[in-house]
Design a protein around this motif. Structure first.
Motif, PDB file in Angstrom:
ATOM      1  N   ALA A   1       3.669   3.509  10.166  1.00 53.14           N
ATOM      2  CA  ALA A   1       4.925   3.192   9.475  1.00 53.14           C
ATOM      3  C   ALA A   1       6.123   3.676  10.292  1.00 53.14           C
ATOM      4  O   ALA A   1       7.144   2.986  10.368  1.00 53.14           O
TER       5      ALA A   1
ATOM      6  N   LEU B   1       4.125   0.336   2.030  1.00 53.10           N
ATOM      7  CA  LEU B   1       3.984  -0.421   3.262  1.00 53.10           C
ATOM      8  C   LEU B   1       3.564  -1.838   2.911  1.00 53.10           C
ATOM      9  O   LEU B   1       2.819  -2.053   1.956  1.00 53.10           O
TER      10      LEU B   1
ATOM     11  N   ASN C   1      -1.768   6.302   7.339  1.00 53.52           N
ATOM     12  CA  ASN C   1      -0.961   5.163   7.785  1.00 53.52           C
ATOM     13  C   ASN C   1       0.510   5.491   8.081  1.00 53.52           C
ATOM     14  O   ASN C   1       1.242   4.631   8.553  1.00 53.52           O
TER      15      ASN C   1
ATOM     16  N   TYR D   1       1.615  -5.149   4.071  1.00 60.13           N
ATOM     17  CA  TYR D   1       0.557  -5.603   4.968  1.00 60.13           C
ATOM     18  C   TYR D   1       0.305  -7.094   4.794  1.00 60.13           C
ATOM     19  O   TYR D   1       0.416  -7.624   3.685  1.00 60.13           O
TER      20      TYR D   1
ATOM     21  N   PHE E   1       8.087  -2.189   5.591  1.00 59.26           N
ATOM     22  CA  PHE E   1       8.219  -1.014   4.728  1.00 59.26           C
ATOM     23  C   PHE E   1       9.266  -1.337   3.672  1.00 59.26           C
ATOM     24  O   PHE E   1      10.265  -1.997   3.948  1.00 59.26           O
TER      25      PHE E   1
ATOM     26  N   GLU F   1       0.856  -1.188   0.000  1.00 59.36           N
ATOM     27  CA  GLU F   1       0.000   0.000   0.000  1.00 59.36           C
ATOM     28  C   GLU F   1       0.889   1.234   0.000  1.00 59.36           C
ATOM     29  O   GLU F   1       1.943   1.241   0.644  1.00 59.36           O
TER      30      GLU F   1
ATOM     31  N   ASP G   1      -4.808  -6.883   7.604  1.00 56.34           N
ATOM     32  CA  ASP G   1      -4.831  -5.496   8.092  1.00 56.34           C
ATOM     33  C   ASP G   1      -3.609  -5.159   8.937  1.00 56.34           C
ATOM     34  O   ASP G   1      -3.505  -4.053   9.460  1.00 56.34           O
ATOM     35  N   ARG G   2      -2.689  -6.105   9.098  1.00 60.04           N
ATOM     36  CA  ARG G   2      -1.515  -5.913   9.960  1.00 60.04           C
ATOM     37  C   ARG G   2      -0.336  -5.386   9.155  1.00 60.04           C
ATOM     38  O   ARG G   2       0.094  -5.987   8.172  1.00 60.04           O
ATOM     39  N   LEU G   3       0.208  -4.257   9.589  1.00 59.66           N
ATOM     40  CA  LEU G   3       1.403  -3.680   8.976  1.00 59.66           C
ATOM     41  C   LEU G   3       2.611  -4.488   9.433  1.00 59.66           C
ATOM     42  O   LEU G   3       2.848  -4.618  10.636  1.00 59.66           O
TER      43      LEU G   3
END
Length: 150
Positions: free
Chosen positions: A14, A48, A10, A50, A58, A4, A53-55
């Motif tokens: 990050a 980013l 967000n 993912y 990077f 994303e 829904d979990r980051l």
């Protein structure tokens, strides 16, 4: 897994991403990367990573940058940064990220995918070699330059 863009909603998450303590000398922080993305504009491609829904990480690619600012005819594209959160490593996110950058570069017509890494024990060289990167013999500010044909 998906990539994303970094957005106003967000970017704060990050900024909280951190690699393992023993890796902090291997990769710049997300903060520094986002500052560079601002400065380099369209030549930087920050994303980013993912899982649902979990980051989890990077990455930032570089697009068509002059090599070492020496020769404007030698332009390269590749992976500039890869930060996988310390508790998310070893789950395939790094490989996913590299392949996602490879797909983006292919879509842009790029045939050579570059990366640099710190050459030390515990560094990322084995990871990049497994993904098909081969050292070029070049050095970039003390880092090994490697390339993969797309």
């Amino acid at each position: 897994m998906r990539l994303e863009p970094v957005t106003p909603t967000n970017y704060e998450a990050a900024l909280k991403l951190s690699v393992r303590e023993d890796q902090k000398d291997l990769v710049a922080s997300v903060e520094k990367s986002l500052a560079e993305a601002f400065v380099f504009g369209e030549r930087a491609w920050p994303r980013l990573i993912y899982d649902g829904d979990r980051l989890v990480g990077f990455l930032m690619a570089f697009l068509d940058l002059p090599w070492k600012d020496v020769d404007d005819t030698d332009r390269r594209s590749g992976l500039w940064r890869l930060n996988i959160a310390e508790d998310e490593q070893g789950k395939g996110y790094g490989s996913f990220a590299v392949e996602a950058v490879a797909a983006e570069l292919r879509a842009r017509g790029t045939t050579a995918f570059y990366v640099t890494y710190v050459p030390r024990d515990g560094g990322p060289e084995p990871f990049y070699r497994r993904l098909g990167f081969v050292p070029t013999g070049e050095d970039a500010d003390g880092e090994t330059v490697a390339v993969r044909t797309l």
